[in-house]
Design a protein around this motif. Structure first.
Motif, mmCIF file in Angstrom:
data_model
loop_
_atom_site.group_PDB
_atom_site.id
_atom_site.type_symbol
_atom_site.label_atom_id
_atom_site.label_comp_id
_atom_site.label_asym_id
_atom_site.label_seq_id
_atom_site.Cartn_x
_atom_site.Cartn_y
_atom_site.Cartn_z
ATOM 1 N N UNK A 36 4.785 8.190 4.892
ATOM 2 C CA UNK A 36 5.279 9.372 4.013
ATOM 3 C C UNK A 36 5.928 10.545 5.101
ATOM 4 N N UNK A 235 -4.276 12.556 -11.071
ATOM 5 C CA UNK A 235 -3.294 12.276 -9.742
ATOM 6 C C UNK A 235 -2.604 13.519 -9.612
ATOM 7 N N UNK B 52 10.256 7.384 -3.724
ATOM 8 C CA UNK B 52 10.328 6.867 -2.347
ATOM 9 C C UNK B 52 9.107 7.742 -1.542
ATOM 10 N N UNK B 53 8.077 8.179 -2.310
ATOM 11 C CA UNK B 53 7.073 9.098 -1.582
ATOM 12 C C UNK B 53 5.729 8.926 -2.107
ATOM 13 N N UNK B 54 5.565 7.486 -2.983
ATOM 14 C CA UNK B 54 4.271 7.467 -3.565
ATOM 15 C C UNK B 54 3.802 8.422 -4.552
ATOM 16 N N UNK B 55 4.754 9.031 -5.154
ATOM 17 C CA UNK B 55 4.258 9.996 -6.182
ATOM 18 C C UNK B 55 4.610 9.562 -7.717
ATOM 19 N N UNK B 56 5.297 8.541 -7.828
ATOM 20 C CA UNK B 56 6.008 8.116 -9.183
ATOM 21 C C UNK B 56 5.378 6.629 -9.632
ATOM 22 N N UNK B 69 2.001 0.238 -3.645
ATOM 23 C CA UNK B 69 3.354 0.959 -3.574
ATOM 24 C C UNK B 69 4.116 0.152 -2.539
ATOM 25 N N UNK B 71 6.776 1.345 -1.458
ATOM 26 C CA UNK B 71 7.701 2.462 -0.878
ATOM 27 C C UNK B 71 7.127 2.899 0.366
ATOM 28 N N UNK B 72 5.470 2.976 0.469
ATOM 29 C CA UNK B 72 4.768 3.612 1.429
ATOM 30 C C UNK B 72 4.255 2.371 2.472
#
Lengths: 329, 198
Positions: A36, A235, B52-56, B69, B71-72
Motif C-alpha cells: 500500500x 475495522x 485498491x488500498x485494502x480498505x473495502x 485481498x 489488491x495488496x
C-alpha cells in the motif's frame, strides 16, 4: 510505483544475504502495509525479498511456560492458536480487534511490529512530514491531529503507532529475536522502538538489514484483556486502547501489566501505573489513581485532549472487569 | 554476489498462476497486483477493484483456501498458491452450473443491490463460515479461551467477521441473513452427511 526486482527466500540465512543490508531493499511479508505504501509512493524499494516461505510460521510453548511465536505466523493463526487464547487472551483479543479477516490472513507478526503510522501527513507525499522526509516539518502539530500522540511525542512528530497486537506484546514483556549477516540478536520490545526526539524517521533499534525471526513471551498472569475504542464498531484503527493483565490475591494486586495503544509512537507500556498498582487494593480508586499516575505525563494537543479522559476511563474499566472476572471464578 | 545474479535486477518475470484449478503462464511487471493480473491479463473480471488500498474488501478472493485481498498482493508473490476467485466457487465437473450455497443464499435473501461488492462479499462469507466452523474466535466472541463453549454464528458475529467487506448500497441486513442461512444450511448438510457415513 517505481520498478523493483523480486526474489523469494527459502531460508533465514539466505533471506538476510539477499537483502544484504541494502537500504534500497525491503523484506516482503504479507505486504498489507508495504504494498500500500509503495502504491502511495511513500516506500519505493528497488528490491523486494519475499520471506513468506521461510520456516518461521510456528508457535511453540517454551520451557518456562512462555510462547515463542515465529515472525511469519499470520495474524489469523496467532489469534486462533489455543495456547495464545489460553495463556495470553489479551494478545488474541488485540489481534482480532485489528484490521479485517482478509488482512489478518495475510499480515505477519514481524510485519505487524514494523508497520508504519497511518498519520495522514505521512501517507500523503505532497505533505511535509519529518518521519517520511527528515527536516521537512510536522503539519500535524498545528493541523489534523485528533488521533495524534499524547505521550512520548515531540514537536518533530506526533504520529501514533497503529498496532493493536503490539500493545498486548508490550504488556506481556515480549522479546524480539532477529537475524543479521553478523548473527542473531534480541531486543526487548521496551527497547525495540526508539524515542521520537528529533529523529522520528528512525523508528526501531533493529540493526540495518535485520530480519525479525520470532517474538518470545515469558509467562504472564493468566487473566488478561484487550479493549479498543474506535470511531466505528469494527475495522478501524484505535483512538485509544488498553491491554492489561492482573493477578489479585486477598484483594491486593500481586502482579499487573498495563499498556496503551494509539497514544504514542510505540505501544506504550504504562510503568508508572503499574508501580502505583503493585501492592495496592484491587479497587476502582486504585485503578483511577494508577491511570492518573501514568497520564500525568500526557501532553495533549489542541484537539486530542479527549484521549487523556478516554485512557483513564479505559484503564479503570478494563482493570475492574479483570478484577470482577477473578472474583467470579 | 547479488550484483552478479542476472535475476537480481529484473523488474519483470515469467510466472505461473494457479487460478480456479487451471494454470496460467504469463509475464508480469513485478508491480502488477494479483487483482490487476486477474482482471486485465486473465480476463477474470469477477474480482472487483474498489478502493485498491485494502480498505473495502471488493477484491476479496481465496488464496490457499483463505480469504485475502488481491489488491495488496503482488502477482509475482502469488505464484505457487492456489487462487480461487468468484468464477471458481460454483460447482464444477459433475456439478457444473450448480451455485455455491453462499451464492444461492445471496440470491434468495437479496444480499446485494448494485452487486459490485458481491463477489468479495461471497468469497469472504465462504471463508467466514469455514473459520467459524474451525473454532476461530472473532472480536465479537465473548470468551476466547479454547475451553469456552463454541459460540453460534449470530448476526453480531457475522457483522464483525464480515466487517472487512463494505457495501456502499447498504445491503448489510440482507447480507447478514444470507450468510446466516448459508451457514445453517451447511451445518444441516454436514450433519446429514455424517449420519449417512455412520
Amino acid at each position: 510505483m517505481k520498478e523493483f526486482s523480486y526474489r523469494r527466500a527459502t531460508d533465514v540465512e539466505g533471506a538476510v544475504a539477499l537483502l544484504d543490508a541494502d537500504p534500497g531493499a525491503r523484506f516482503l511479508g504479507g505486504g498489507t502495509n508495504l504494498v500500500d505504501l509503495m502504491k502511495a509512493g511513500v516506500e519505493s524499494p528497488e528490491r523486494l525479498v519475499d520471506i513468506r516461505e521461510l520456516p518461521l510460521d510456528g508457535i511453540e510453548v517454551t520451557g518456562d511456560g512462555g510462547l515463542r511465536i515465529g515472525a511469519t505466523v499470520t495474524n489469523s493463526d496467532l489469534a486462533a492458536h489455543p495456547e495464545v487464547r489460553r495463556r495470553y487472551a489479551a494478545l488474541s483479543q488485540a489481534v482480532l480487534a485489528g484490521a479485517s479477516g482478509q488482512l489478518r490472513n495475510m499480515a505477519t507478526v514481524g510485519g505487524n511490529l514494523l508497520q508504519r503510522t497511518r498519520c495522514g501527513y505521512f501517507t500523503d507525499i505532497s505533505s511535509p512530514c519529518n518521519k517520511r522526509e527528515p527536516g521537512s516539518g510536522c503539519p500535524a502539530v498545528e493541523g489534523e491531529h485528533r488521533n495524534a500522540a499524547i505521550l512520548g511525542a515531540s514537536g518533530h512528530c506526533v504520529a501514533v503507532h497503529p498496532s493493536d497486537m503490539g500493545v498486548a506484546l508490550a504488556a506481556f514483556d515480549a522479546v524480539v529475536s532477529y537475524r543479521t549477516q553478523e548473527g542473531e540478536g534480541e531486543l526487548a520490545l521496551a527497547d525495540f522502538y526508539l524515542p521520537v526526539g528529533d529523529t522520528p524517521h528512525r523508528e526501531t533499534a533493529l540493526p540495518p538489514g535485520a530480519l525479525i525471526t520470532a517474538v518470545t513471551l515469558p509467562p504472564a498472569p493468566v487473566r488478561s484483556r484487550y479493549r479498543k475504542v474506535r470511531e466505528r464498531a469494527s475495522y478501524a484503527f484505535a483512538i485509544g486502547s488498553v491491554a492489561a493483565a492482573l493477578d489479585v490475591r486477598d484483594g491486593v494486586v500481586q502482579d499487573v501489566r498495563l499498556a496503551y495503544g494509539a497514544v504514542a509512537s510505540r505501544p506504550w507500556r504504562a510503568r508508572a501505573a503499574e508501580a502505583a498498582l503493585l501492592g495496592a487494593p484491587a479497587a476502582a480508586a486504585s485503578f483511577a489513581a494508577a491511570a492518573d499516575a501514568e497520564l500525568a505525563a500526557a501532553v495533549p494537543l489542541a484537539d486530542n485532549a479527549y484521549k487523556v479522559t478516554l485512557l483513564r476511563n479505559l484503564t479503570i474499566a478494563v482493570l475492574t472487569e479483570l478484577q470482577q472476572e477473578g472474583t467470579a471464578r | 554476489m547479488i550484483t552478479s545474479d542476472p535475476t537480481a535486477s529484473q523488474t519483470a518475470g515469467a510466472i505461473i498462476l494457479h487460478v480456479n484449478g487451471e494454470k496460467h503462464a504469463l509475464t508480469v511487471d513485478h508491480r502488477t497486483t494479483l487483482l490487476d493480473a486477474l482482471r486485465e491479463r486473465l480476463d477474470l473480471t469477477g474480482t472487483k477493484k474498489g478502493c485498491d488500498h485494502g480498505q473495502c474488501g471488493a477484491c476479496t478472493l481465496l488464496v490457499d483456501g483463505r480469504r485475502s485481498l488481491s489488491c495488496l498482493q503482488l502477482a509475482v508473490a502469488a505464484e505457487g498458491r492456489e487462487i480461487t476467485t468468484i468464477e471458481g466457487v460454483a460447482g464444477q465437473g459433475a456439478d457444473e452450473g450448480e451455485l455455491h450455497p453462499v451464492q444461492q443464499a445471496f440470491l434468495e435473501f437479496d444480499g446485494f443491490q448494485c452487486g459490485y461488492c458481491t463477489p468479495g462479499q461471497i468469497c469472504s462469507a465462504i471463508a467466514v463460515i469455514e473459520e467459524h466452523a474451525a473454532g476461530w474466535p472473532s472480536a465479537a466472541t465473548g470468551d476466547v479461551h479454547p475451553g469456552a463453549p463454541p459460540e453460534p454464528l449470530t448476526p453480531e458475529e457475522i457483522r464483525e467477521r464480515m466487517s472487512g467487506n463494505l457495501c456502499r448500497c447498504g445491503a448489510y441486513t440482507s447480507i447478514v441473513r444470507a450468510v446466516a442461512h448459508a451457514a445453517e444450511a451447511g451445518a444441516v448438510r454436514d450433519a446429514r452427511d455424517e449420519e449417512a457415513a455412520a
